[in-house]
Design a protein around this motif. Structure first.
Motif, PDB file in Angstrom:
ATOM      1  N   THR A 130      22.970 -51.330 113.775  1.00  0.00           N
ATOM      2  CA  THR A 130      24.159 -51.143 112.944  1.00  0.00           C
ATOM      3  C   THR A 130      24.278 -52.149 111.806  1.00  0.00           C
ATOM      4  N   GLY A 131      23.527 -53.255 111.885  1.00  0.00           N
ATOM      5  CA  GLY A 131      23.709 -54.348 110.938  1.00  0.00           C
ATOM      6  C   GLY A 131      24.606 -55.411 111.542  1.00  0.00           C
ATOM      7  N   VAL A 132      24.555 -56.607 110.983  1.00  0.00           N
ATOM      8  CA  VAL A 132      25.281 -57.750 111.533  1.00  0.00           C
ATOM      9  C   VAL A 132      26.795 -57.529 111.462  1.00  0.00           C
ATOM     10  N   ALA A 133      27.283 -57.028 110.327  1.00  0.00           N
ATOM     11  CA  ALA A 133      28.726 -56.921 110.124  1.00  0.00           C
ATOM     12  C   ALA A 133      29.384 -56.001 111.150  1.00  0.00           C
ATOM     13  N   ILE A 134      28.934 -54.738 111.204  1.00  0.00           N
ATOM     14  CA  ILE A 134      29.540 -53.771 112.112  1.00  0.00           C
ATOM     15  C   ILE A 134      29.311 -54.167 113.567  1.00  0.00           C
ATOM     16  N   GLY A 135      28.102 -54.641 113.881  1.00  0.00           N
ATOM     17  CA  GLY A 135      27.803 -55.063 115.249  1.00  0.00           C
ATOM     18  C   GLY A 135      28.696 -56.197 115.706  1.00  0.00           C
ATOM     19  N   THR A 136      28.934 -57.162 114.811  1.00  0.00           N
ATOM     20  CA  THR A 136      29.780 -58.304 115.164  1.00  0.00           C
ATOM     21  C   THR A 136      31.234 -57.879 115.337  1.00  0.00           C
ATOM     22  N   VAL A 137      31.735 -57.074 114.410  1.00  0.00           N
ATOM     23  CA  VAL A 137      33.122 -56.616 114.495  1.00  0.00           C
ATOM     24  C   VAL A 137      33.353 -55.818 115.773  1.00  0.00           C
ATOM     25  N   ALA A 138      32.455 -54.886 116.070  1.00  0.00           N
ATOM     26  CA  ALA A 138      32.627 -54.042 117.260  1.00  0.00           C
ATOM     27  C   ALA A 138      32.553 -54.869 118.544  1.00  0.00           C
ATOM     28  N   THR A 139      31.638 -55.834 118.583  1.00  0.00           N
ATOM     29  CA  THR A 139      31.467 -56.652 119.791  1.00  0.00           C
ATOM     30  C   THR A 139      32.614 -57.628 119.982  1.00  0.00           C
ATOM     31  N   ILE A 140      32.812 -58.509 118.996  1.00  0.00           N
ATOM     32  CA  ILE A 140      33.820 -59.558 119.123  1.00  0.00           C
ATOM     33  C   ILE A 140      35.230 -58.984 119.072  1.00  0.00           C
ATOM     34  N   GLY A 141      35.417 -57.916 118.286  1.00  0.00           N
ATOM     35  CA  GLY A 141      36.741 -57.307 118.190  1.00  0.00           C
ATOM     36  C   GLY A 141      37.156 -56.549 119.440  1.00  0.00           C
ATOM     37  N   SER A 142      36.185 -55.967 120.154  1.00  0.00           N
ATOM     38  CA  SER A 142      36.522 -55.189 121.356  1.00  0.00           C
ATOM     39  C   SER A 142      36.659 -56.061 122.596  1.00  0.00           C
ATOM     40  N   ALA A 143      36.039 -57.238 122.609  1.00  0.00           N
ATOM     41  CA  ALA A 143      36.035 -58.088 123.799  1.00  0.00           C
ATOM     42  C   ALA A 143      37.435 -58.459 124.292  1.00  0.00           C
ATOM     43  N   PRO A 144      38.382 -58.869 123.403  1.00  0.00           N
ATOM     44  CA  PRO A 144      39.726 -59.202 123.903  1.00  0.00           C
ATOM     45  C   PRO A 144      40.437 -58.017 124.555  1.00  0.00           C
ATOM     46  N   VAL A 145      40.234 -56.831 124.009  1.00  0.00           N
ATOM     47  CA  VAL A 145      40.869 -55.638 124.580  1.00  0.00           C
ATOM     48  C   VAL A 145      40.315 -55.378 125.978  1.00  0.00           C
ATOM     49  N   PHE A 146      38.980 -55.412 126.097  1.00  0.00           N
ATOM     50  CA  PHE A 146      38.349 -55.206 127.396  1.00  0.00           C
ATOM     51  C   PHE A 146      38.777 -56.275 128.399  1.00  0.00           C
ATOM     52  N   SER A 147      38.884 -57.518 127.934  1.00  0.00           N
ATOM     53  CA  SER A 147      39.266 -58.612 128.829  1.00  0.00           C
ATOM     54  C   SER A 147      40.680 -58.411 129.369  1.00  0.00           C
ATOM     55  N   GLY A 148      41.594 -58.002 128.481  1.00  0.00           N
ATOM     56  CA  GLY A 148      42.960 -57.738 128.918  1.00  0.00           C
ATOM     57  C   GLY A 148      43.028 -56.606 129.931  1.00  0.00           C
ATOM     58  N   ILE A 149      42.226 -55.551 129.712  1.00  0.00           N
ATOM     59  CA  ILE A 149      42.196 -54.405 130.632  1.00  0.00           C
ATOM     60  C   ILE A 149      41.640 -54.826 131.990  1.00  0.00           C
ATOM     61  N   ILE A 150      40.557 -55.637 131.971  1.00  0.00           N
ATOM     62  CA  ILE A 150      39.945 -56.108 133.228  1.00  0.00           C
ATOM     63  C   ILE A 150      40.933 -56.965 134.014  1.00  0.00           C
ATOM     64  N   GLU A 151      41.604 -57.877 133.304  1.00  0.00           N
ATOM     65  CA  GLU A 151      42.618 -58.716 133.970  1.00  0.00           C
ATOM     66  C   GLU A 151      43.704 -57.870 134.615  1.00  0.00           C
ATOM     67  N   TRP A 152      44.119 -56.844 133.906  1.00  0.00           N
ATOM     68  CA  TRP A 152      45.216 -55.990 134.369  1.00  0.00           C
ATOM     69  C   TRP A 152      44.800 -55.133 135.567  1.00  0.00           C
ATOM     70  N   ILE A 153      43.635 -54.471 135.449  1.00  0.00           N
ATOM     71  CA  ILE A 153      43.211 -53.514 136.476  1.00  0.00           C
ATOM     72  C   ILE A 153      42.628 -54.207 137.707  1.00  0.00           C
ATOM     73  N   ILE A 154      41.735 -55.183 137.487  1.00  0.00           N
ATOM     74  CA  ILE A 154      41.019 -55.794 138.611  1.00  0.00           C
ATOM     75  C   ILE A 154      41.798 -56.944 139.239  1.00  0.00           C
ATOM     76  N   TRP A 155      42.322 -57.845 138.383  1.00  0.00           N
ATOM     77  CA  TRP A 155      42.985 -59.038 138.918  1.00  0.00           C
ATOM     78  C   TRP A 155      44.512 -58.894 138.992  1.00  0.00           C
ATOM     79  N   ARG A 156      45.052 -57.738 138.549  1.00  0.00           N
ATOM     80  CA  ARG A 156      46.503 -57.483 138.608  1.00  0.00           C
ATOM     81  C   ARG A 156      47.306 -58.517 137.820  1.00  0.00           C
ATOM     82  N   ASN A 157      46.738 -58.967 136.707  1.00  0.00           N
ATOM     83  CA  ASN A 157      47.408 -59.955 135.855  1.00  0.00           C
ATOM     84  C   ASN A 157      47.694 -59.304 134.511  1.00  0.00           C
ATOM     85  N   ARG A 158      48.930 -58.870 134.326  1.00  0.00           N
ATOM     86  CA  ARG A 158      49.281 -58.122 133.120  1.00  0.00           C
ATOM     87  C   ARG A 158      49.350 -59.043 131.899  1.00  0.00           C
TER      88      ARG A 158
END
Length: 292
Positions: free
Chosen positions: A86-114
């Protein structure tokens, strides 16, 4: 406040990785770089922990360490593969930008920490900042396979952060980083042998990879895990969005890249998200203390 600063400094060191890679030969395999970087970062700390007798292999938290090492190895492999497509720009945005969303979802679903509302606001501002920062990318079309790999990389980093949070309950930061990246090296090694390591004979390559291994890996992840002990995984991953911010600023002042007015607005939004997360989180903790 100090824990937030540790995570932010770690993200700044991670942001130096892209600029450092510009000093490597163009034909060096990204997976080989990740392998040597992990070997240096983990190996040095492992030697220190063994010398100081700060690690007990018989009673070590192997489950969480193996999961953390597998997650960070998978993250590096997926991320480097995504930016090739994808190139550095799009790859970086998609990776680093999506990580906080995924982390919040994991905390909520797996660890029950909203996650908190403050986290949600800061994450939204930061993701918009990332998009504005790279909005002038000249790619006419996004390679969907590479974009999918970038999202998987973001998910892997979110898993690494959440797993490391569990690891830090049982182990100190120094041996935890040492063991995680030593195992990560073993996971990555089979995928880098075909390209060889002859490039390390070049002194410029050697000094660059030493910087990446010591500062961008050993020191950065020590700071990150120390900060992670007292804050939520989702908050830590949102603060790590300082990585593309650092990469963009270094690109302008050291590599000679140009940023448009829209991109500078993205820089301001990334800074704003960190301010919101820091000040908002402190006020939220104060409010909780004052509750009867």
């Amino acid at each position: 406040m100090l824990n937030l600063l540790f995570v932010w400094l770690a993200a700044i060191l991670w942001g130096m990785t892209g600029t450092a890679q510009t000093f490597l030969d163009n034909n060096v395999s990204p997976i080989a770089v990740a392998t040597i970087r992990s070997a240096i970062g983990g190996g040095i700390l492992l030697a220190i922990t063994i010398f100081w007798r700060k690690i007990n292999f018989l009673h070590w938290s192997w489950k969480w360490t193996i999961l953390a090492a597998a997650s960070i190895a998978l993250f590096q492999g997926l991320f480097f593969s995504s930016i090739r497509l994808t190139g550095v720009a799009i790859g970086t945005v998609a990776t680093i930008g999506s990580a906080p969303v995924f982390s919040g979802i994991i905390e909520w679903i797996i660890w029950r920490n909203r996650p908190s509302i403050i986290w949600g606001l800061a994450t939204l501002i930061a993701i918009m900042g990332c998009l504005l920062l790279f909005i002038n990318n000249r790619e006419e079309a996004v390679q969907m396979g590479g974009f999918g790999l970038a999202l998987c990389a973001g998910l892997s980093f979110a898993f690494y952060t959440n797993i490391s949070k569990k690891l830090m309950v049982q182990e100190d930061a120094l041996p935890a980083v040492a063991m995680t990246f030593s195992l990560c090296t073993l996971f990555l090694l089979p995928f880098s042998l075909s390209n060889g390591f002859a490039w390390l004979e070049n002194m410029q390559n050697l000094w660059t990879i030493l910087f990446m291994g010591i500062m961008c890996t050993s020191v950065a992840y020590l700071l990150f895990l120390n900060g992670l002990q007292k804050i939520n995984s989702s908050t830590a991953v949102t603060l790590s969005l300082a990585e593309p911010l650092t990469a963009a600023i270094l690109g302008v002042f050291l590599v000679g890249e140009q940023l448009s007015g829209v991109s500078w607005l993205g820089v301001a939004m990334l800074l704003g998200s960190i301010v919101v997360l820091t000040i908002g989180g402190r006020q939220e903790r104060l409010h909780n203390k004052l509750k009867p």
